[in-house]
Design a protein around this motif. Structure first.
Motif, PDB file in Angstrom:
ATOM      1  N   UNK A  26      64.257  71.557 -21.425  1.00  0.00           N
ATOM      2  CA  UNK A  26      65.320  71.834 -20.452  1.00  0.00           C
ATOM      3  C   UNK A  26      64.889  72.916 -19.472  1.00  0.00           C
ATOM      4  N   UNK A  27      64.252  73.964 -19.990  1.00  0.00           N
ATOM      5  CA  UNK A  27      63.780  75.039 -19.106  1.00  0.00           C
ATOM      6  C   UNK A  27      62.720  74.531 -18.133  1.00  0.00           C
ATOM      7  N   UNK A  28      61.835  73.704 -18.614  1.00  0.00           N
ATOM      8  CA  UNK A  28      60.796  73.147 -17.753  1.00  0.00           C
ATOM      9  C   UNK A  28      61.407  72.274 -16.663  1.00  0.00           C
ATOM     10  N   UNK A  29      62.397  71.456 -17.028  1.00  0.00           N
ATOM     11  CA  UNK A  29      63.070  70.608 -16.043  1.00  0.00           C
ATOM     12  C   UNK A  29      63.760  71.467 -14.985  1.00  0.00           C
ATOM     13  N   UNK A  30      64.384  72.546 -15.413  1.00  0.00           N
ATOM     14  CA  UNK A  30      65.048  73.451 -14.470  1.00  0.00           C
ATOM     15  C   UNK A  30      64.025  74.104 -13.554  1.00  0.00           C
ATOM     16  N   UNK A  31      62.925  74.537 -14.102  1.00  0.00           N
ATOM     17  CA  UNK A  31      61.868  75.153 -13.298  1.00  0.00           C
ATOM     18  C   UNK A  31      61.340  74.171 -12.253  1.00  0.00           C
ATOM     19  N   UNK A  32      61.149  72.937 -12.639  1.00  0.00           N
ATOM     20  CA  UNK A  32      60.673  71.915 -11.699  1.00  0.00           C
ATOM     21  C   UNK A  32      61.686  71.730 -10.571  1.00  0.00           C
ATOM     22  N   UNK A  33      62.972  71.721 -10.902  1.00  0.00           N
ATOM     23  CA  UNK A  33      64.013  71.612  -9.876  1.00  0.00           C
ATOM     24  C   UNK A  33      63.953  72.797  -8.926  1.00  0.00           C
ATOM     25  N   UNK A  34      63.792  73.991  -9.456  1.00  0.00           N
ATOM     26  CA  UNK A  34      63.722  75.198  -8.612  1.00  0.00           C
ATOM     27  C   UNK A  34      62.512  75.115  -7.684  1.00  0.00           C
ATOM     28  N   UNK A  35      61.405  74.680  -8.200  1.00  0.00           N
ATOM     29  CA  UNK A  35      60.189  74.552  -7.379  1.00  0.00           C
ATOM     30  C   UNK A  35      60.411  73.522  -6.273  1.00  0.00           C
ATOM     31  N   UNK A  36      61.067  72.405  -6.606  1.00  0.00           N
ATOM     32  CA  UNK A  36      61.355  71.373  -5.597  1.00  0.00           C
ATOM     33  C   UNK A  36      62.278  71.914  -4.505  1.00  0.00           C
ATOM     34  N   UNK A  37      63.293  72.669  -4.887  1.00  0.00           N
ATOM     35  CA  UNK A  37      64.214  73.261  -3.914  1.00  0.00           C
ATOM     36  C   UNK A  37      63.461  74.251  -3.030  1.00  0.00           C
ATOM     37  N   UNK A  38      62.632  75.074  -3.648  1.00  0.00           N
ATOM     38  CA  UNK A  38      61.859  76.052  -2.880  1.00  0.00           C
ATOM     39  C   UNK A  38      60.949  75.345  -1.877  1.00  0.00           C
ATOM     40  N   UNK A  39      60.326  74.267  -2.293  1.00  0.00           N
ATOM     41  CA  UNK A  39      59.445  73.521  -1.393  1.00  0.00           C
ATOM     42  C   UNK A  39      60.243  72.938  -0.231  1.00  0.00           C
ATOM     43  N   UNK A  40      61.430  72.432  -0.517  1.00  0.00           N
ATOM     44  CA  UNK A  40      62.287  71.901   0.549  1.00  0.00           C
ATOM     45  C   UNK A  40      62.711  72.984   1.522  1.00  0.00           C
TER      46      UNK A  40
END
Length: 56
Positions: A31-45
């Motif tokens: 779950x933490x990894x999935x959240x981190x991936x989402x944060x990275x995707x948002x940051x990239x956007x």
């Protein structure tokens, strides 16, 4: 004669409890990894938006 059986049962229960704890830790980690991936995707956007704004 029951002592080896009781000892085996206790070891089996301990292993099962340890497996349950490990399963919960693995699930929490996923779950933490999935959240981190989402944060990275948002940051990239957001970075793309900023880059476009600089170019305009």
């Amino acid at each position: 004669m029951t002592e080896p059986i009781d000892e085996h049962l206790a070891e089996s229960i301990a292993r099962t409890e340890a497996d349950d704890v490990l399963d919960r830790l693995v699930a929490a980690n996923a779950r933490l990894l999935a959240t981190l991936i989402e944060v990275i995707d948002v940051e990239a956007g957001l970075q793309q938006i900023l880059d476009r704004g600089k170019g305009a």
